[in-house]
Enzyme design. Structure first.
Site, PDB file in Angstrom:
ATOM      1  N   PRO A 155      11.591 -13.353  -2.965  1.00  0.00           N
ATOM      2  CA  PRO A 155      10.409 -14.157  -1.858  1.00  0.00           C
ATOM      3  C   PRO A 155       9.662 -12.144  -1.263  1.00  0.00           C
ATOM      4  O   PRO A 155      10.478 -10.973  -1.335  1.00  0.00           O
ATOM      5  CB  PRO A 155      11.036 -13.854  -0.727  1.00  0.00           C
ATOM      6  CG  PRO A 155      12.452 -14.381  -1.175  1.00  0.00           C
ATOM      7  CD  PRO A 155      13.182 -13.939  -2.413  1.00  0.00           C
ATOM      8  N   LEU A 187      15.478  -5.132  -0.050  1.00  0.00           N
ATOM      9  CA  LEU A 187      14.157  -4.420  -0.133  1.00  0.00           C
ATOM     10  C   LEU A 187      14.651  -3.265  -0.793  1.00  0.00           C
ATOM     11  O   LEU A 187      15.097  -2.337  -0.814  1.00  0.00           O
ATOM     12  CB  LEU A 187      13.668  -3.692   1.384  1.00  0.00           C
ATOM     13  CG  LEU A 187      13.430  -5.083   2.144  1.00  0.00           C
ATOM     14  CD1 LEU A 187      12.798  -4.658   3.293  1.00  0.00           C
ATOM     15  CD2 LEU A 187      11.584  -6.065   1.287  1.00  0.00           C
ATOM     16  N   GLY A 188      13.402  -2.559  -1.173  1.00  0.00           N
ATOM     17  CA  GLY A 188      13.102  -1.812  -1.791  1.00  0.00           C
ATOM     18  C   GLY A 188      14.015  -2.210  -3.249  1.00  0.00           C
ATOM     19  O   GLY A 188      14.259  -0.510  -3.961  1.00  0.00           O
ATOM     20  N   GLU A 195       1.004  -1.208   0.176  1.00  0.00           N
ATOM     21  CA  GLU A 195       0.044   0.107  -0.177  1.00  0.00           C
ATOM     22  C   GLU A 195       0.421   1.191  -0.414  1.00  0.00           C
ATOM     23  O   GLU A 195       0.523   2.107  -0.507  1.00  0.00           O
ATOM     24  CB  GLU A 195      -0.962  -0.095   0.861  1.00  0.00           C
ATOM     25  CG  GLU A 195      -2.084  -1.020   1.419  1.00  0.00           C
ATOM     26  CD  GLU A 195      -1.606  -2.967   1.613  1.00  0.00           C
ATOM     27  OE1 GLU A 195      -2.519  -3.597   1.400  1.00  0.00           O
ATOM     28  OE2 GLU A 195      -0.656  -2.437   2.044  1.00  0.00           O
ATOM     29  N   ASN A 232       1.091  -7.628  -7.230  1.00  0.00           N
ATOM     30  CA  ASN A 232       0.970  -6.505  -8.344  1.00  0.00           C
ATOM     31  C   ASN A 232       1.965  -6.683  -9.560  1.00  0.00           C
ATOM     32  O   ASN A 232       3.096  -7.043  -9.641  1.00  0.00           O
ATOM     33  CB  ASN A 232       1.455  -5.093  -7.800  1.00  0.00           C
ATOM     34  CG  ASN A 232       1.745  -4.014  -8.603  1.00  0.00           C
ATOM     35  OD1 ASN A 232       1.405  -3.845  -9.555  1.00  0.00           O
ATOM     36  ND2 ASN A 232       1.643  -3.281  -8.542  1.00  0.00           N
TER      37      ASN A 232
END
Length: 428
Positions: free
Chosen positions: A275, A316-317, A65, A342
């Site tokens: 993951p 991450l990112g 989100e 997504n």
């Protein structure tokens, strides 16, 4: 069920909820601060560098989100509006801090934990934050929070709202408390006509379709350039298996192992196994060890060698980097009955996409992408890897799929502008 019964049930279950959050925090890492004063509505006083104007409050529960809200948040910041950004999970909060570190540094954006949905906590939150309006991203509807907003005179909107058939059934089981909460929203801006119809059936007043904010996502140019350069240096085909969730990694690893035995090492593809949640990085590594596959970890920083079959995306990112480095993307979360993840970001990178059979969280987007030739569906992990290998073997078809993906992404842009137009009276 009315709101009083809901509150009693929530209080009774709260020890179990906190135990679950503590377990998840231990697995995921990060600072969850389960008993932080902010979780009970006690926000710290704004610093002297923070804007004193009433903020636009945006709630993005978790990582997905927060990424979805990025175009809207950036548009609000570009207008000079102060923003309060709340989260429930540590990954969402960390992503918000990463995306908006400049705005945080200059005091235009503040982050906080969303309070638990207790009446006292939500009232304290409203009194402390005093937002000009509240925007809930996708599907975060909390009965006591919305009641506190109504009592404080804060207009509330559900933005880029998605509401699946299972969400409608769940709302029906909750009875009047959820109908009251949805009816109390001042604006409901849905992703699709189907979402709007289900929201209306559940009790929302006059939902309108403004589209999916994720179509306005701008991939970070530095990550895209770095991914493309990395792929060129590698000199091998690359297949991303992105956003895998529990129960999927093992099936994909078995399918990759089967293809690795057939193709050997000469120009064999490198598989990026990524993951969805950081708490599962080590579990995926364990499965790769058990399978006997040669792999490297992205977090280690070393370039994969010629004999490396899998690069474990344990960072991450960096999703834009991974997609830009890929020739084909398998978007997981859809090969177990979890609703899918997504696929829009992969299409934005111009990569042909393969999804599984379970895409009910992104039903319209997945169906539209398949119809446009931007994606295809595979019934299981093994056949998804087979489909990826077939695309690698057919350069013309792969190029056509990538072009269709980019065109489909571009054709659906504009949700941010439509959302801002719908909320104009709140933001002036």
């Amino acid at each position: 069920m009315n709101r009083g019964v809901y509150t009693l049930a929530l209080r009774a279950l709260s020890p179990l909820i906190w135990l679950w959050m503590g377990h998840r925090a231990r697995r995921a890492g990060g600072q969850w601060e389960i008993f932080s004063p902010q979780r009970f509505g006690r926000l710290p006083a704004a610093s002297s560098s923070d804007s004193q104007a009433a903020p636009v409050w945006v709630h993005a529960v978790s990582l997905g989100e927060t990424r979805a809200a990025q175009p809207l948040l950036q548009a609000l910041l570009d207008r000079g509006l102060p923003v309060l950004l709340t989260h429930v999970t540590a990954t969402g909060r960390a992503e918000g801090a990463r995306l908006f570190q400049d705005a945080i540094g200059r005091g235009q954006l503040r982050q906080a934990w969303l309070p638990y949905d207790f009446p006292g906590a939500t009232r304290r939150f409203m009194a402390a934050s005093r937002p000009r309006c509240g925007l809930l991203i996708e599907r975060e509807v909390w009965p006591n929070l919305l009641a506190a907003a109504r009592a404080a005179g804060v207009p509330m909107g559900l933005v880029s709202a998605r509401f699946s058939a299972s969400s409608l059934r769940q709302a029906g089981r909750m009875g009047g408390v959820m109908r009251e909460a949805l009816a109390g929203l001042d604006a409901v801006l849905a992703q699709t006509a189907e979402d709007a119809a289900r929201l209306a059936q559940a009790g929302a007043r006059q939902p309108v379709v403004t589209g999916n904010l994720k179509f306005d996502l701008a991939l970070p140019p530095t990550q895209v350039q770095a991914g493309q350069a990395w792929r060129q240096r590698l000199g091998r085909p690359v297949v991303a298996v992105a956003s895998t969730r529990e129960g999927e990694d093992g099936a994909f690893i078995e399918a990759i192992k089967r293809h690795a035995k057939v193709s050997g090492t000469h120009n064999a593809p490198l598989f990026l196994l990524i993951p969805r949640h950081p708490q599962r990085f080590d579990e995926a590594a364990r499965l790769l060890d058990e399978a006997g596959l040669a792999y490297a970890r992205r977090s280690a920083g070393a370039e994969p060698g010629a004999d490396t079959t899998v690069l474990l995306g344990d960072t991450l990112g960096e999703m834009a980097f991974y997609y830009a480095a890929s020739d084909v993307a398998i978007v997981a979360g859809s090969f177990a009955p979890l609703g899918g993840q997504n696929l829009i970001e992969a299409c934005a990178a111009g990569v042909p996409v393969i999804v599984g059979p379970h895409t009910f969280n992104f039903k319209q987007a997945a169906e539209d992408a398949i119809e446009a030739g931007a994606a295809q569906r595979a019934p299981d992990a093994a056949q998804a890897v087979d489909a990826a290998m077939a695309l690698l073997a057919d350069e013309a078809r792969r190029r056509c799929g990538g072009e269709a993906a980019r065109a489909w992404f571009g054709a659906h842009a504009g949700a941010t502008g439509r959302t801002l137009d719908a909320l104009a009276s709140w933001l002036d």
